[in-house]
Design a protein around this motif. Structure first.
Motif, PDB file in Angstrom:
ATOM      1  N   VAL A 215     -10.593  18.563  43.165  1.00 17.74           N
ATOM      2  CA  VAL A 215     -12.044  18.792  43.050  1.00 17.74           C
ATOM      3  C   VAL A 215     -12.303  19.301  41.632  1.00 17.74           C
ATOM      4  CG1 VAL A 215     -14.005  20.089  43.978  1.00 17.74           C
ATOM      5  CG2 VAL A 215     -12.116  19.402  45.490  1.00 17.74           C
ATOM      6  N   LEU A 216     -13.154  18.587  40.922  1.00 20.17           N
ATOM      7  CA  LEU A 216     -13.344  18.896  39.499  1.00 20.17           C
ATOM      8  C   LEU A 216     -14.473  19.895  39.262  1.00 20.17           C
ATOM      9  CD1 LEU A 216     -12.945  15.303  38.033  1.00 20.17           C
ATOM     10  CD2 LEU A 216     -11.228  17.105  38.205  1.00 20.17           C
ATOM     11  N   SER A 217     -14.391  20.548  38.131  1.00 18.30           N
ATOM     12  CA  SER A 217     -15.427  21.505  37.738  1.00 18.30           C
ATOM     13  C   SER A 217     -16.712  20.757  37.386  1.00 18.30           C
ATOM     14  CB  SER A 217     -14.919  22.278  36.514  1.00 18.30           C
ATOM     15  OG  SER A 217     -15.969  22.617  35.656  1.00 18.30           O
ATOM     16  N   LYS A 218     -17.851  21.332  37.775  1.00 16.55           N
ATOM     17  CA  LYS A 218     -19.134  20.682  37.472  1.00 16.55           C
ATOM     18  C   LYS A 218     -19.376  20.661  35.963  1.00 16.55           C
ATOM     19  CE  LYS A 218     -21.996  20.384  41.462  1.00 16.55           C
ATOM     20  NZ  LYS A 218     -20.876  20.225  42.347  1.00 16.55           N
ATOM     21  N   ASN A 219     -18.896  21.706  35.280  1.00 15.75           N
ATOM     22  CA  ASN A 219     -19.036  21.716  33.816  1.00 15.75           C
ATOM     23  C   ASN A 219     -18.329  20.528  33.190  1.00 15.75           C
ATOM     24  OD1 ASN A 219     -20.623  23.824  33.141  1.00 15.75           O
ATOM     25  ND2 ASN A 219     -18.943  25.301  32.977  1.00 15.75           N
ATOM     26  N   PHE A 220     -17.253  20.154  33.820  1.00 20.23           N
ATOM     27  CA  PHE A 220     -16.426  19.060  33.308  1.00 20.23           C
ATOM     28  C   PHE A 220     -17.122  17.711  33.556  1.00 20.23           C
ATOM     29  CE2 PHE A 220     -12.060  16.887  33.920  1.00 20.23           C
ATOM     30  CZ  PHE A 220     -11.823  16.821  32.564  1.00 20.23           C
ATOM     31  N   THR A 221     -17.730  17.569  34.741  1.00 19.37           N
ATOM     32  CA  THR A 221     -18.313  16.268  35.089  1.00 19.37           C
ATOM     33  C   THR A 221     -19.768  16.154  34.625  1.00 19.37           C
ATOM     34  OG1 THR A 221     -18.810  17.157  37.279  1.00 19.37           O
ATOM     35  CG2 THR A 221     -16.827  15.839  37.083  1.00 19.37           C
ATOM     36  N   GLN A 222     -20.592  17.195  34.925  1.00 15.76           N
ATOM     37  CA  GLN A 222     -22.024  17.034  34.682  1.00 15.76           C
ATOM     38  C   GLN A 222     -22.408  17.177  33.216  1.00 15.76           C
ATOM     39  OE1 GLN A 222     -24.188  19.529  37.376  1.00 15.76           O
ATOM     40  NE2 GLN A 222     -24.062  17.957  38.947  1.00 15.76           N
ATOM     41  N   TRP A 223     -21.531  17.744  32.410  1.00 15.70           N
ATOM     42  CA  TRP A 223     -21.870  17.876  30.992  1.00 15.70           C
ATOM     43  C   TRP A 223     -21.274  16.749  30.170  1.00 15.70           C
ATOM     44  CZ3 TRP A 223     -25.575  20.973  29.099  1.00 15.70           C
ATOM     45  CH2 TRP A 223     -26.110  21.863  30.012  1.00 15.70           C
ATOM     46  N   GLY A 224     -20.802  15.727  30.888  1.00 20.65           N
ATOM     47  CA  GLY A 224     -20.371  14.521  30.178  1.00 20.65           C
ATOM     48  C   GLY A 224     -19.028  14.660  29.492  1.00 20.65           C
ATOM     49  N   ARG A 225     -18.301  15.772  29.775  1.00 22.73           N
ATOM     50  CA  ARG A 225     -17.002  15.917  29.097  1.00 22.73           C
ATOM     51  C   ARG A 225     -15.959  15.030  29.752  1.00 22.73           C
ATOM     52  NH1 ARG A 225     -16.418  21.914  29.850  1.00 22.73           N
ATOM     53  NH2 ARG A 225     -14.251  21.315  29.982  1.00 22.73           N
ATOM     54  N   PHE A 226     -16.130  14.791  31.059  1.00 24.50           N
ATOM     55  CA  PHE A 226     -15.190  13.921  31.765  1.00 24.50           C
ATOM     56  C   PHE A 226     -15.859  12.572  31.986  1.00 24.50           C
ATOM     57  CE2 PHE A 226     -13.479  12.360  35.891  1.00 24.50           C
ATOM     58  CZ  PHE A 226     -12.218  12.071  35.419  1.00 24.50           C
ATOM     59  N   GLN A 227     -15.196  11.520  31.557  1.00 23.40           N
ATOM     60  CA  GLN A 227     -15.784  10.200  31.739  1.00 23.40           C
ATOM     61  C   GLN A 227     -14.811   9.323  32.498  1.00 23.40           C
ATOM     62  OE1 GLN A 227     -17.509   8.543  28.341  1.00 23.40           O
ATOM     63  NE2 GLN A 227     -18.378  10.485  27.683  1.00 23.40           N
ATOM     64  N   ARG A 228     -15.366   8.407  33.269  1.00 26.69           N
ATOM     65  CA  ARG A 228     -14.468   7.481  33.979  1.00 26.69           C
ATOM     66  C   ARG A 228     -13.617   6.737  32.978  1.00 26.69           C
ATOM     67  NH1 ARG A 228     -18.745   4.669  38.006  1.00 26.69           N
ATOM     68  NH2 ARG A 228     -19.418   6.575  39.012  1.00 26.69           N
ATOM     69  N   LEU A 229     -12.378   6.495  33.383  1.00 32.51           N
ATOM     70  CA  LEU A 229     -11.447   5.834  32.472  1.00 32.51           C
ATOM     71  C   LEU A 229     -11.736   4.334  32.406  1.00 32.51           C
ATOM     72  CD1 LEU A 229      -8.835   6.427  30.816  1.00 32.51           C
ATOM     73  CD2 LEU A 229      -7.575   5.750  32.840  1.00 32.51           C
ATOM     74  N   LEU A 230     -11.970   3.816  31.233  1.00 31.88           N
ATOM     75  CA  LEU A 230     -12.191   2.376  31.057  1.00 31.88           C
ATOM     76  C   LEU A 230     -10.950   1.744  30.426  1.00 31.88           C
ATOM     77  CD1 LEU A 230     -15.801   2.389  29.535  1.00 31.88           C
ATOM     78  CD2 LEU A 230     -15.125   2.303  31.932  1.00 31.88           C
ATOM     79  N   ILE A 231     -10.649   0.509  30.850  1.00 30.47           N
ATOM     80  CA  ILE A 231      -9.484  -0.199  30.297  1.00 30.47           C
ATOM     81  C   ILE A 231      -9.894  -1.638  30.001  1.00 30.47           C
ATOM     82  CG2 ILE A 231      -7.054  -0.791  30.628  1.00 30.47           C
ATOM     83  CD1 ILE A 231      -6.816   1.223  32.806  1.00 30.47           C
ATOM     84  N   GLU A 232      -9.513  -2.129  28.845  1.00 30.73           N
ATOM     85  CA  GLU A 232      -9.726  -3.543  28.527  1.00 30.73           C
ATOM     86  C   GLU A 232      -8.800  -4.342  29.454  1.00 30.73           C
ATOM     87  OE1 GLU A 232     -11.228  -5.968  26.829  1.00 30.73           O
ATOM     88  OE2 GLU A 232      -9.556  -7.314  27.277  1.00 30.73           O
ATOM     89  N   SER A 233      -9.381  -5.237  30.264  1.00 32.55           N
ATOM     90  CA  SER A 233      -8.592  -5.849  31.345  1.00 32.55           C
ATOM     91  C   SER A 233      -7.396  -6.664  30.834  1.00 32.55           C
ATOM     92  CB  SER A 233      -9.483  -6.692  32.261  1.00 32.55           C
ATOM     93  OG  SER A 233     -10.263  -7.555  31.477  1.00 32.55           O
ATOM     94  N   SER A 234      -7.501  -7.262  29.653  1.00 32.75           N
ATOM     95  CA  SER A 234      -6.368  -8.075  29.171  1.00 32.75           C
ATOM     96  C   SER A 234      -5.137  -7.203  28.891  1.00 32.75           C
ATOM     97  CB  SER A 234      -6.761  -8.840  27.902  1.00 32.75           C
ATOM     98  OG  SER A 234      -6.996  -7.943  26.843  1.00 32.75           O
ATOM     99  N   PHE A 235      -5.339  -5.896  28.673  1.00 32.00           N
ATOM    100  CA  PHE A 235      -4.184  -5.022  28.415  1.00 32.00           C
ATOM    101  C   PHE A 235      -3.361  -4.774  29.676  1.00 32.00           C
ATOM    102  CE2 PHE A 235      -6.857  -2.670  24.938  1.00 32.00           C
ATOM    103  CZ  PHE A 235      -6.757  -3.791  24.113  1.00 32.00           C
ATOM    104  N   LEU A 236      -3.929  -5.164  30.818  1.00 32.08           N
ATOM    105  CA  LEU A 236      -3.229  -4.897  32.085  1.00 32.08           C
ATOM    106  C   LEU A 236      -2.262  -6.016  32.460  1.00 32.08           C
ATOM    107  CD1 LEU A 236      -6.223  -3.552  34.211  1.00 32.08           C
ATOM    108  CD2 LEU A 236      -4.443  -2.229  33.069  1.00 32.08           C
ATOM    109  N   SER A 237      -2.362  -7.150  31.746  1.00 28.81           N
ATOM    110  CA  SER A 237      -1.540  -8.289  32.178  1.00 28.81           C
ATOM    111  C   SER A 237      -0.061  -7.947  32.013  1.00 28.81           C
ATOM    112  CB  SER A 237      -1.909  -9.557  31.393  1.00 28.81           C
ATOM    113  OG  SER A 237      -1.523  -9.395  30.067  1.00 28.81           O
ATOM    114  N   GLY A 238       0.730  -8.356  32.988  1.00 27.11           N
ATOM    115  CA  GLY A 238       2.181  -8.137  32.933  1.00 27.11           C
ATOM    116  C   GLY A 238       2.615  -6.770  33.450  1.00 27.11           C
ATOM    117  N   LEU A 239       1.687  -5.904  33.803  1.00 24.23           N
ATOM    118  CA  LEU A 239       2.106  -4.587  34.309  1.00 24.23           C
ATOM    119  C   LEU A 239       2.451  -4.679  35.792  1.00 24.23           C
ATOM    120  CD1 LEU A 239      -0.442  -2.136  32.615  1.00 24.23           C
ATOM    121  CD2 LEU A 239       1.772  -2.944  31.782  1.00 24.23           C
TER     122      LEU A 239
END
Ligand SMILES: O=C(O)CCC(=O)C(=O)O
Length: 294
Positions: A215-239
């Protein structure tokens, strides 16, 4: 095996461990170039670039959208194994960002424990653990990452955030100085900071790993310090499945609608300013087309 155990024991005991060289020169140059390209301009409208939420740091978010090397780094077997051994099997990467610390002379980024989990929720429970992987992209002599050896070894919650340990003189700090490509793992429950003075701009990466069930801190999530992790999909090939899971692909999908509270009162004027700029650009192009019509 004994190298892994030695590093793991040092991490458990000190809260920080410097890793053996893992990055090739070619990979380092790629990461340096790609990181530098994001520092050319601030992110704005359709530009990608750095973001800035404090005076002395230019943040480069979402490293895994920039270059495959940023994806490969946390998957290196030694790093991956150390993290799983320290935190457990359900662990995955949750943040991949870096920053350029501009030169500073004062205690700009004071000693702290990271604020990331909900302290109220875990008040009378075991403190959740996480790990960060640091990587210098420049040679670092001043402005090194610094920590208080063993300060993560407490059972009950210590005070999180930057307000409580401003008198650096009260603590004995150990600094991680090193060449570009230096890698280290640390438990952010360990008191740490960027040491000062920082005489030259320092580019560094920080990956954060923790269990999706925390369970994450609201300061961490609501103040924009924590962002969902984005990945360029082509970097996933072969994993393989295990590697994908380690990058977070095996998590339950997140259905939360981001609820960022940062500078809420400025939202409307900022939206108006950006739309006006786009209108002005459109008009300018129209006039130019009329004037130069052949
Ligand atoms: O920039 C540094 O050296 C300190 C890093 C830090 O405080 C953090 O990742 O929480």
């Amino acid at each position: 095996m004994s190298q892994l155990l030695d590093l793991l024991n040092e991490l458990k005991h000190n809260g920080v461990v410097v890793l053996p060289e893992c990055i090739t020169n070619e990979e380092l140059v790629k990461m340096q170039k790609s990181f530098q390209s994001q520092l050319e301009r601030p992110a704005f409208n359709s530009w990608t670039g750095y973001t800035q939420t404090d005076r002395k740091r230019l943040m480069v978010e979402q490293l895994l959208t920039l270059d495959r090397c940023f994806c490969k780094l946390p998957l290196m077997p030694l790093i991956n194994n150390l993290i799983v051994e320290y935190l457990g099997k359900d662990i995955c990467l949750q943040e991949a960002k870096g920053w350029q610390s501009l030169p500073f002379k004062d205690n700009f980024h004071p000693l702290h424990r990271d604020e990331w989990y909900c302290t109220e929720y875990y008040q009378s429970k075991t403190i959740p653990r996480s790990l960060k992987l640091g990587c210098y992209l420049d040679d670092v002599e001043s402005g090194a990452f610094a920590f208080v050896v063993g300060s993560h070894r407490h059972q009950y919650q210590g005070q999180v955030g930057e307000l409580y340990h401003q008198q650096t003189e009260d603590y004995e700090l150990t600094k991680v100085v090193g060449k570009a490509g230096t890698l280290f793992l640390f438990d952010p429950e360990c008191l740490h900071q960027q040491s000062y003075p920082n005489l030259t701009a320092r580019n560094a990466l920080f990956y954060h790993f923790f269990s999706p069930s925390i369970v994450l801190s609201k300061n961490f999530t609501q103040w924009g310090r924590f962002q969902r992790l984005l990945i360029e999909s082509s970097f996933l090939s072969g994993l393989n499945y295990q590697q994908l899971a380690f990058l977070g692909c095996a998590r339950q999908p997140c259905n939360d609608i981001p609820d960022i509270q940062h500078f809420l009162s400025l939202t409307q004027p900022l939206n108006i300013a950006v739309r006006s700029l786009n209108e002005a650009h459109y008009l300018f192009e129209k006039i130019k087309a009329r004037l130069f019509r052949t």
